[in-house]
Enzyme design. Sequence first.
Site, short mmCIF file in Angstrom:
data_model
loop_
_atom_site.label_atom_id
_atom_site.label_comp_id
_atom_site.label_asym_id
_atom_site.label_seq_id
_atom_site.Cartn_x
_atom_site.Cartn_y
_atom_site.Cartn_z
N HIS A 128 0.87 -1.19 0.00
CA HIS A 128 0.00 0.00 0.00
C HIS A 128 0.91 1.24 0.00
CE1 HIS A 128 -2.78 2.98 1.75
NE2 HIS A 128 -3.78 2.16 1.42
N ASP A 206 3.15 -3.71 8.12
CA ASP A 206 1.89 -2.99 7.97
C ASP A 206 0.78 -4.04 8.14
OD1 ASP A 206 -0.41 -1.86 7.07
OD2 ASP A 206 0.37 -1.25 5.12
N GLN A 209 -4.41 -4.45 7.13
CA GLN A 209 -5.40 -5.36 6.51
C GLN A 209 -5.39 -6.73 7.18
OE1 GLN A 209 -8.03 -4.70 4.73
NE2 GLN A 209 -7.08 -2.91 3.84
N CYS A 371 -4.73 2.49 -3.76
CA CYS A 371 -3.45 2.98 -3.20
C CYS A 371 -2.33 1.97 -3.40
CB CYS A 371 -3.57 3.34 -1.72
SG CYS A 371 -4.65 4.73 -1.43
C1 LIG Z 1 -2.49 -2.43 3.66
C2 LIG Z 1 -2.84 -1.05 4.11
N1 LIG Z 1 -1.91 -0.31 4.69
C3 LIG Z 1 -2.15 0.92 5.14
C4 LIG Z 1 -3.38 1.49 4.99
C5 LIG Z 1 -3.62 2.85 5.48
O1 LIG Z 1 -4.51 2.81 6.55
P1 LIG Z 1 -5.11 4.15 7.13
O2 LIG Z 1 -5.84 4.79 5.99
O3 LIG Z 1 -6.01 3.71 8.21
O4 LIG Z 1 -3.98 4.97 7.57
C6 LIG Z 1 -4.40 0.76 4.37
C7 LIG Z 1 -5.73 1.37 4.13
O5 LIG Z 1 -6.42 1.02 3.21
C8 LIG Z 1 -4.12 -0.53 3.93
O6 LIG Z 1 -5.07 -1.28 3.34
#
Ligand SMILES: Cc1ncc(COP(=O)(O)O)c(C=O)c1O
Length: 414
Positions: A128, A206, A209, A371
């Site tokens: 992401h 991260d 998800q 994203c």
């Molecule tokens: C894999 C992943 N990482 C990071 C994020 C970012 O999360 P946030 O928008 O809650 O900061 C998302 C959000 O869709 C995501 O799916």
Amino acid sequence: MAVTTQRLDVERLRTDFAVFDELVNGKPVAYLDSAASTQKPRQVLDAMREFYEHSYANVHRGVYTLAERATAGYEGAREKVRAFVNAPSNREVIFTRSATEALNLVAYAWGLDNLGPGDVVVVTELEHHANFVPWQFVAKKTGAEFAHIPIDDLGELRLDALDGIAKRGNVKVVANNLVSNTLGTINPVEKLAAWAHEQGAVMVVDAAQAAPHRPIDVQALGCDFLAFSSHKLCGPTGAGALWGRRELLEDMQPFNLGGEMIRSVALDRTTWNELPYKFEAGTPAIAEAYGFGCALDYVSAVGLDAIEAHEHELVVGTMDALAEIPGVRVFGPPADRRTGIVSFDLEGVHPHDVAQILNWEGVAVRAGHHCTQPLMTRLGVAATTRASFYLYSLPEDVDRLVAGLRKVKETFGP
Ligand SMILES: Cc1ncc(COP(=O)(O)O)c(C=O)c1O
């Protein structure tokens, strides 16, 4: 339809979510966009309202009863986050606004001081942007090399590329999502963490998800930092968490300055508060952190294993049903190596058109690059349509998605 889900009493769970009484275009909503953000149960909403009405004040500073109650609620939520990811200490748990902010915190506060020419920052092709762009930016700023682990045609990481990456310099950080938000791929983070440590690198996970859908144990993963968000697991927006290894957090400079992160200020010098406050500048999102804790209670009571099993059955049913529709191409690995996410393309129809027609049918899906633009490039598409599930998703939602896709095909011709 072929999908049956036995372990969760989904019909009962759905009564916790007022949104399912809503009609969209005259139809009940089939909410298939939980990977973007989940719906909120009344247990979380009621608890936040109660907190605001009876226990609200700024945290940490006051000696009066309301401030003490607010602080207890806020710090209680920190302990819930600690327990949820099995962190050794709640001093290692930092509240942030989101997973994005948590990952930026690590990239800036760790990356800027620990990276330089000759070092290699490793991300993945299915990252992401929140765990890609901060590292790309910090690598450029520090002169470090920016490398990525490619994926194979099923959307799984090609670990055979690691040796080549190691030859490019001193690998100092590996940043990887535990679950891909676009493909649902469950990535081999334990293996990557072991490899990162062999290289003398830190492992940044991260889990935005992953945390909502499967049990997380930072000690078993063997990582050094792990980030996730409240709003993807039935909690409010504006709250996220970073877990980091204490010795690393102790060595890092603050990310934001002001407020609770300060111990003392003189005209010539400022000293920092102890962990975790060193990284929590200004007034935090108090009620949101509290609500985050309530959401962790909610999903834990439902059961992460049961949620994962439920989503798996829905994904199997979805993939089987989509395979029957000519012109549909599903991206990513087989159902047993992914969570509740299915991204697909319908030949000849832009995903935005697909999503719009599905909306007429009351089916909410996401269309776009999610994203993950480097991943889109790798898949050879500009966008996909993504259906994603959670504990309240029904087999009927899958039926309605499939019926809606047949309508899309009728609309756009043979
Ligand atoms: C894999 C992943 N990482 C990071 C994020 C970012 O999360 P946030 O928008 O809650 O900061 C998302 C959000 O869709 C995501 O799916």
